[in-house]
Design a protein around this motif. Structure first.
Motif, mmCIF file in Angstrom:
data_model
loop_
_atom_site.group_PDB
_atom_site.id
_atom_site.type_symbol
_atom_site.label_atom_id
_atom_site.label_comp_id
_atom_site.label_asym_id
_atom_site.label_seq_id
_atom_site.Cartn_x
_atom_site.Cartn_y
_atom_site.Cartn_z
ATOM 1 N N ALA A 117 -21.879 -103.395 -64.691
ATOM 2 C CA ALA A 117 -21.883 -103.975 -63.841
ATOM 3 C C ALA A 117 -22.252 -105.273 -63.355
ATOM 4 C CB ALA A 117 -20.665 -103.271 -62.322
ATOM 5 N N VAL A 118 -21.424 -106.589 -63.042
ATOM 6 C CA VAL A 118 -21.987 -108.011 -62.602
ATOM 7 C C VAL A 118 -20.891 -108.317 -61.497
ATOM 8 C CG1 VAL A 118 -23.165 -109.712 -63.070
ATOM 9 C CG2 VAL A 118 -22.653 -108.404 -65.184
ATOM 10 N N LEU A 119 -21.657 -108.914 -59.872
ATOM 11 C CA LEU A 119 -21.087 -109.373 -59.109
ATOM 12 C C LEU A 119 -21.316 -110.700 -59.239
ATOM 13 C CD1 LEU A 119 -20.104 -109.495 -56.046
ATOM 14 C CD2 LEU A 119 -22.010 -108.929 -55.495
ATOM 15 N N TYR A 120 -20.185 -110.960 -59.348
ATOM 16 C CA TYR A 120 -20.208 -112.746 -59.528
ATOM 17 C C TYR A 120 -19.852 -113.151 -57.499
ATOM 18 C CZ TYR A 120 -20.775 -112.451 -64.161
ATOM 19 O OH TYR A 120 -21.313 -113.210 -65.686
ATOM 20 N N VAL A 121 -20.516 -114.367 -57.585
ATOM 21 C CA VAL A 121 -19.895 -115.165 -55.782
ATOM 22 C C VAL A 121 -19.775 -116.187 -56.359
ATOM 23 C CG1 VAL A 121 -20.283 -115.540 -53.505
ATOM 24 C CG2 VAL A 121 -20.950 -112.638 -54.959
ATOM 25 N N PHE A 122 -18.933 -116.922 -55.713
ATOM 26 C CA PHE A 122 -18.792 -118.450 -55.867
ATOM 27 C C PHE A 122 -19.312 -118.557 -55.170
ATOM 28 C CE2 PHE A 122 -15.653 -122.623 -55.156
ATOM 29 C CZ PHE A 122 -15.900 -122.723 -57.384
ATOM 30 N N SER A 127 -21.299 -123.310 -54.016
ATOM 31 C CA SER A 127 -21.593 -124.645 -54.564
ATOM 32 C C SER A 127 -20.328 -124.786 -55.549
ATOM 33 C CB SER A 127 -23.265 -125.052 -54.417
ATOM 34 O OG SER A 127 -23.506 -124.246 -53.263
ATOM 35 N N GLY A 128 -18.917 -124.520 -55.686
ATOM 36 C CA GLY A 128 -18.298 -125.050 -56.794
ATOM 37 C C GLY A 128 -18.790 -124.186 -58.263
ATOM 38 N N ASN A 129 -19.744 -123.491 -58.195
ATOM 39 C CA ASN A 129 -19.787 -122.196 -59.441
ATOM 40 C C ASN A 129 -19.843 -121.173 -59.239
ATOM 41 O OD1 ASN A 129 -20.883 -125.174 -61.329
ATOM 42 N ND2 ASN A 129 -22.333 -125.496 -59.913
ATOM 43 N N TRP A 130 -19.484 -120.046 -59.679
ATOM 44 C CA TRP A 130 -19.677 -118.604 -60.043
ATOM 45 C C TRP A 130 -21.230 -118.265 -60.761
ATOM 46 C CZ3 TRP A 130 -16.468 -115.831 -57.588
ATOM 47 C CH2 TRP A 130 -15.034 -115.669 -57.953
ATOM 48 N N ILE A 131 -21.936 -117.684 -59.614
ATOM 49 C CA ILE A 131 -23.250 -117.445 -60.233
ATOM 50 C C ILE A 131 -22.908 -116.126 -59.963
ATOM 51 C CG2 ILE A 131 -24.147 -119.443 -58.801
ATOM 52 C CD1 ILE A 131 -25.618 -117.753 -56.807
ATOM 53 N N VAL A 132 -23.831 -115.250 -60.449
ATOM 54 C CA VAL A 132 -24.310 -113.462 -60.957
ATOM 55 C C VAL A 132 -25.666 -113.489 -59.442
ATOM 56 C CG1 VAL A 132 -25.803 -111.991 -61.647
ATOM 57 C CG2 VAL A 132 -24.351 -113.928 -63.507
ATOM 58 N N LYS A 133 -24.983 -112.807 -59.037
ATOM 59 C CA LYS A 133 -25.059 -112.465 -57.193
ATOM 60 C C LYS A 133 -26.137 -111.428 -57.333
ATOM 61 C CE LYS A 133 -25.548 -113.574 -52.739
ATOM 62 N NZ LYS A 133 -26.421 -114.617 -52.265
ATOM 63 N N LYS A 134 -26.001 -109.888 -58.430
ATOM 64 C CA LYS A 134 -26.688 -109.069 -58.688
ATOM 65 C C LYS A 134 -25.560 -107.813 -59.873
ATOM 66 C CE LYS A 134 -28.973 -105.374 -57.020
ATOM 67 N NZ LYS A 134 -30.162 -105.271 -56.523
ATOM 68 N N SER A 135 -26.292 -108.154 -60.164
ATOM 69 C CA SER A 135 -25.787 -107.048 -61.713
ATOM 70 C C SER A 135 -26.840 -105.570 -61.796
ATOM 71 C CB SER A 135 -26.636 -108.021 -62.931
ATOM 72 O OG SER A 135 -27.822 -107.705 -63.349
ATOM 73 N N TRP A 136 -25.829 -104.304 -62.269
ATOM 74 C CA TRP A 136 -26.664 -103.019 -62.829
ATOM 75 C C TRP A 136 -26.418 -102.667 -64.297
ATOM 76 C CZ3 TRP A 136 -23.431 -105.622 -58.657
ATOM 77 C CH2 TRP A 136 -23.538 -105.055 -57.590
ATOM 78 N N ASN A 137 -27.775 -102.229 -64.662
ATOM 79 C CA ASN A 137 -27.670 -101.612 -65.947
ATOM 80 C C ASN A 137 -28.001 -100.274 -65.786
ATOM 81 O OD1 ASN A 137 -26.654 -104.636 -67.260
ATOM 82 N ND2 ASN A 137 -28.641 -105.032 -65.509
ATOM 83 N N ASP A 138 -27.143 -99.288 -65.638
ATOM 84 C CA ASP A 138 -28.623 -97.996 -65.373
ATOM 85 C C ASP A 138 -28.168 -97.388 -66.328
ATOM 86 O OD1 ASP A 138 -29.117 -99.385 -62.892
ATOM 87 O OD2 ASP A 138 -27.995 -97.720 -61.541
ATOM 88 N N ASN A 139 -26.742 -97.826 -66.686
ATOM 89 C CA ASN A 139 -26.001 -96.454 -67.999
ATOM 90 C C ASN A 139 -25.686 -96.752 -69.181
ATOM 91 O OD1 ASN A 139 -24.898 -94.597 -65.443
ATOM 92 N ND2 ASN A 139 -24.136 -96.591 -64.760
ATOM 93 N N SER A 140 -27.488 -97.179 -69.818
ATOM 94 C CA SER A 140 -26.860 -98.358 -71.178
ATOM 95 C C SER A 140 -26.701 -96.818 -72.678
ATOM 96 C CB SER A 140 -28.122 -98.327 -71.025
ATOM 97 O OG SER A 140 -29.241 -97.269 -71.362
ATOM 98 N N HIS A 141 -27.374 -95.797 -72.029
ATOM 99 C CA HIS A 141 -26.175 -94.317 -72.460
ATOM 100 C C HIS A 141 -24.727 -94.327 -72.528
ATOM 101 C CE1 HIS A 141 -26.847 -93.043 -68.462
ATOM 102 N NE2 HIS A 141 -26.407 -92.378 -69.214
ATOM 103 N N ILE A 142 -23.714 -94.707 -71.736
ATOM 104 C CA ILE A 142 -22.480 -94.500 -71.616
ATOM 105 C C ILE A 142 -22.008 -95.602 -72.945
ATOM 106 C CG2 ILE A 142 -20.418 -95.162 -70.484
ATOM 107 C CD1 ILE A 142 -21.118 -94.141 -67.812
ATOM 108 N N GLN A 143 -21.994 -95.224 -74.149
ATOM 109 C CA GLN A 143 -21.599 -96.048 -75.412
ATOM 110 C C GLN A 143 -19.794 -96.398 -75.498
ATOM 111 O OE1 GLN A 143 -22.770 -98.788 -76.575
ATOM 112 N NE2 GLN A 143 -24.561 -98.746 -74.466
#
Length: 915
Positions: free
Chosen positions: A105-110, A112-128
């Motif tokens: 999952a990735v949280l994007y926040v707008f 200063s005029g751009n979308w930036i990655v605010k936070k990401s979660w990569n806990d479930n790499s085994h779910i394919q």
């Protein structure tokens, strides 16, 4: 835990995710109250809205965030996946979004005029795979809880913003749908017009009267019309959902599916209208069935979101907010329209309506701002039922009536009839039959239009040339009626607002009051004086109001004036009636923010007294004083600036035309031909000197320094004389065309002259500018010279006259005052004057002066003559200028008027430039 099979589709997974969020939110005290989105989730096409929406309340009226959901087989880095999520967040006016594929999952926040990655979660790499999603549900639910807690934290810190439902469904969604779809729909309507020229004729006829209102927005008539159609559809759906808790018949809007055909939806709205009216909102407008499939899909998706929001269950106050904001948003979307600012509407209605019991009307109601202001005044002082039953609103155009009806609607009045109807203000008559459906019973109520106690309106700014044939016919009838009754012939080329007050006269009760907003252009023209004089025959002109601090209408170059008129009794004698002229010192923005200032202006106007000094200036004149001052050929505009002193100079002045012939410079066009640049090679016999404009003139005495090509010979005569320079110059332009492809010999053809010939038989002793701004002066040529069309020339009728003395008198403070006083300010700040207005001026009579005074005036003038010309606000503070002006007035026995003349001039001058 919900049982999910391997074959479940993405919709099922989204619903499962929503359920998990809601269970977690129920167990914890969070800003994130619940999740929704089940009814708007679909995988069949590109969607406007997120798959999942987080809300701050159970009623789902505060939007927090949108999520875009995919299964693990879509990578979290997929560009389409990311862009879709961001686009949908923007549609809702939100500054954040989460993308989720059960693996990451990735949280994007707008920011200063751009979308930036605010936070990401990569806990479930085994779910394919989708199978893994089922098997490891507890794992991704743990990640889900972490995300919700983090989003909640960002909501607390303010890094993620929320949006209330009224802003989402009106501001964000309406604007985005229209922006996304107007091009497609405009293209479809244009294509349809090629197959059916009736469509073309309709749109272009509509555009003829509407284009000035879209000048700051759209230039293409088909795009502009498509915006109106889309907005009309969106407002229909929104209003139907808003009233369904109060009008059972409106609930059938919930039956509209995402595959519904346009014709069946038109029938649904007709059914709602039959049962509860709101015809002006739900009626079909011309070619609304031409919506293209893409746009129709967006509109139906908007309806689906409204269904999912449970609007009929939310608080009445919030429904009212949505109603009011939908009107405000609609006005912003069609931002070219001359929508009346709310505070201006409130002031207009307050200072006009003195009797709240009697009927009130806005005859050109547009989107309903003024009608709403009048209704509010009545509602504050009467029962809601009485206020509604005595408030009338009409407009010639059907589209704005949708917004006017919404503007006048409240939750308390949903079951009461609104007296909003489609009618031409030029053709309104007492006892006209008006049919309105009773929303509580569905029965047709038949009304006869009564005489009004008050009419307030922002009249259309439509020139005679843009009026349709029917309006022109009615206007001509009004002109004949006024001429027969008063002997005054109104201009046959006036703006439409110069005819409407005479129609409304018969619709007013005796002593009924009329409050109008019009353009200010009539304040400075001869036809405007005819209009003013005709008004005096039918009304007491109680007050005129103008702005002295910025324009009232930001989206147009037009400057406006408020008129407060009172219908005269048939036998009334108004010789002692006075008229007050108010200049508002506070801008619309300041009056909006400061209720105390607004109330002082309103109360002072009602009492016809001077407001507080910082609020407005007021000048008052009796009818005789107005007549006496206007007979001196100053503009009506000058009356705002305390010019009673003019009555003291009548025996000291003479018309300028007693001494001068006044003319406009040569007007020929195509400057490249007639005003050759250096090295042109033309024989000197065909070159004369001309002054093209006054921009380069820096002193009061000058020479004409531009070349003008003057040749009255035929080409054959030039060949015989072997004057090849002139011949080559003519040939150079003979095969050129103008901007629309017409040959110059055709464009420049005039009777009595060759197409390449310019008449320079009128030579000027003095000149002044067309449409000056900051510099006011009469220049003098050392030798009589030619001028072109940008200048106004004066030639002494008797060549032996003392031109030095005349030059001094022309530049004295009274003459400079007259230049400002004969015109009016345009929207761009410059003064609107022309040859005719200069011809109407008066100047101090030189024959009154003795020889000593004449010589002394010329002596004092030399100091001004020998220096640069300054902007007049600086000029009047120069010592030599003050010394000169005071002495001139002293010679005429008018020395006590210097400060009054200066004050009046500066007041006019500064107001024009401030506005």
């Amino acid at each position: 835990m919900i049982d999910i099979t391997v074959n479940s589709n993405e919709r099922s997974w989204a619903i499962n995710l929503i359920s998990s969020i809601n269970r977690f939110a129920d167990k914890n005290d969070l800003i994130v109250n619940n999740a929704g989105g089940e009814s708007t989730i679909s995988t069949g096409k590109q969607r406007m809205f997120p798959d999942l929406i987080l809300y701050a309340d159970s009623e789902q009226t505060i939007f927090l965030q949108g999520w875009e959901l995919k299964m693990p087989d879509t990578l979290i880095t997929d560009d389409t996946f990311i862009k879709d999520a961001q686009r949908k967040a923007m549609n809702l006016g939100l500054n954040s979004t989460v993308i989720w594929n059960f693996t990451s999952a990735v949280l994007y926040v707008f920011e200063s005029g751009n979308w930036i990655v605010k936070k990401s979660w990569n806990d479930n790499s085994h779910i394919q795979s989708r199978k893994d999603v089922i098997e490891y549900q507890k794992d991704w639910e743990l990640t889900l809880e972490k995300i919700i807690l983090q989003v909640n934290e960002f909501l607390i810190t303010g890094e993620i913003i929320s949006q209330k439902i009224d802003k989402v469904v009106t501001d964000s969604l309406m604007a985005n749908i229209i922006e996304n779809c107007k091009g497609n729909l405009g293209k479809k309507i244009k294509t349809e017009s090629r197959n059916n020229r009736v469509v073309e004729a309709y749109v272009l006829h509509w555009w003829e009267s509407a284009k000035i209102e879209y000048s700051n927005d759209e230039q293409d008539p088909y795009i502009a019309y498509s915006k109106m159609l889309i907005l009309n559809w969106l407002n229909k759906f929104l209003f139907a959902h808003l009233i369904k808790a109060y009008q059972t018949s409106a609930r059938i809007v919930d039956n509209v599916s995402e595959d519904e055909e346009i014709d069946s939806v038109i029938e649904i709205f007709e059914e709602i209208t039959d049962k509860c009216d709101f015809y002006n909102i739900f009626c079909k407008i011309e070619y609304s069935e031409l919506i293209d499939s893409y746009t129709w899909g967006e509109i139906l998706e908007y309806n689906s979101l409204l269904k999912s929001m449970k609007i009929d269950e939310i608080d009445q106050t919030l429904i009212q907010d949505i109603l009011e904001n939908s009107v405000a948003s609609s006005k912003r979307i069609i931002r070219g329209q001359f929508t009346t600012p709310k505070v201006l509407a409130e002031i207009l209605c307050n200072i006009t309506m003195l009797d709240t019991e009697k009927d009130f009307m806005d005859c050109c109601c547009g989107t309903g701002t003024i009608a709403k202001a009048g209704l509010n005044i009545k509602t504050d002082r009467n029962s809601v039922e009485h206020a509604l039953s005595t408030t009338w609103a009409s407009d010639k155009d059907s589209f704005p009536l949708q917004l006017a009806t919404i503007a006048l609607s409240t939750i308390d009045t949903i079951n009461l009839p609104l007296l909003v109807f489609n009618r031409n203000a030029l053709d309104l008559k007492e006892n006209d039959e008006i049919n309105i459906t009773d929303p509580s019973s569905g029965k047709i109520l038949r009304f006869e239009l009564p005489k009004m106690g008050t009419i307030c309106s922002n009249l259309p700014f439509i020139s005679f040339e843009r009026m349709d044939s029917e309006d022109k016919k009615i206007a001509n009838g009004i002109i004949e009626k006024v001429k027969k009754e008063t002997g005054i012939t109104l201009s046959r080329r006036g703006d439409i607002y110069t005819y409407i007050p005479f129609t409304l006269h018969d619709l007013l009760l005796e002593n009924g009051r009329l409050g109008l907003i019009t353009s200010n252009s009539w304040l400075g023209t001869a036809s405007g004086k005819l209009f003013y004089n005709a008004l005096k025959e039918y009304y007491k002109i109680n007050q005129l109001h103008i702005s002295g601090n910025k324009k009232w209408f930001d989206n147009a170059d037009v400057i406006t004036v408020v008129m407060i008129l009172e219908k005269k009794k048939n036998d009334s004698i108004d010789i002692n009636n006075s008229t007050s002229f108010y200049i508002w010192k506070k801008s619309i923005e300041e009056l909006t923010k400061n209720k105390d200032l607004k109330d002082n202006l309103i109360q002072s106007s009602i009492l016809d007294i001077s407001p507080r000094e910082e609020v407005a200036d007021r000048s008052t004149y009796t009818k005789n004083e107005v007549d006496e001052i206007l007979n001196l050929n100053v503009s009506i505009n000058s009356l705002f600036h305390n010019n009673k002193w003019l009555t003291e100079i009548q025996n000291k002045i003479i018309p300028i035309t007693d001494i001068f012939s006044v003319f406009r410079g040569s007007r020929r066009g195509w400057d490249a031909l007639f005003y050759p640049q250096e090295n042109h090679g033309i024989e000197s016999v065909y070159i004369k000197k001309v002054l093209k404009n006054a921009r380069g003139v820096n002193s009061l005495e000058t020479i004409a320094y531009d070349d003008v090509f003057c040749c009255s010979l035929t080409k054959e005569e030039l060949e015989i004389k072997k004057h090849n320079g002139a011949l080559s110059w003519i040939n150079k332009f003979e095969n050129e065309v103008n901007g629309v492809g017409r040959p110059l010999p055709e464009v420049l053809r005039m009777n009595g002259v060759h197409w390449y010939e310019i008449k320079t038989n009128e030579m000027a002793d003095f000149f002044t500018m067309m449409n000056p701004d900051k510099r006011f002066f009469f220049g003098k040529f050392k030798d009589r010279s030619f001028i072109n069309q940008r200048l106004i020339g004066l030639r002494a009728k008797q060549n032996e006259m003392d031109k030095e003395l005349l030059h001094a008198i022309l530049n004295s403070i009274l003459s400079i005052y007259y230049i400002e006083a004969i015109g009016f300010g345009r929207g761009l700040g410059v003064l609107d004057i022309n040859k005719d207005s200069i011809s109407s001026m008066h100047i101090l009579n030189p024959d009154i002066l003795n020889d000593t005074q004449k010589e002394q005036i010329k002596t004092k003038f030399k100091s001004i003559l020998n220096r640069n010309i300054y902007d007049y606000e600086i000029e009047l503070d120069m010592d030599d200028r003050a010394d000169f002006d005071k002495y001139v007035l002293e010679c005429y026995g008018l020395s006590g008027l210097y400060s009054f003349i200066k004050s009046s001039f500066l007041s006019m001058h500064k107001l024009r430039r401030n506005v």
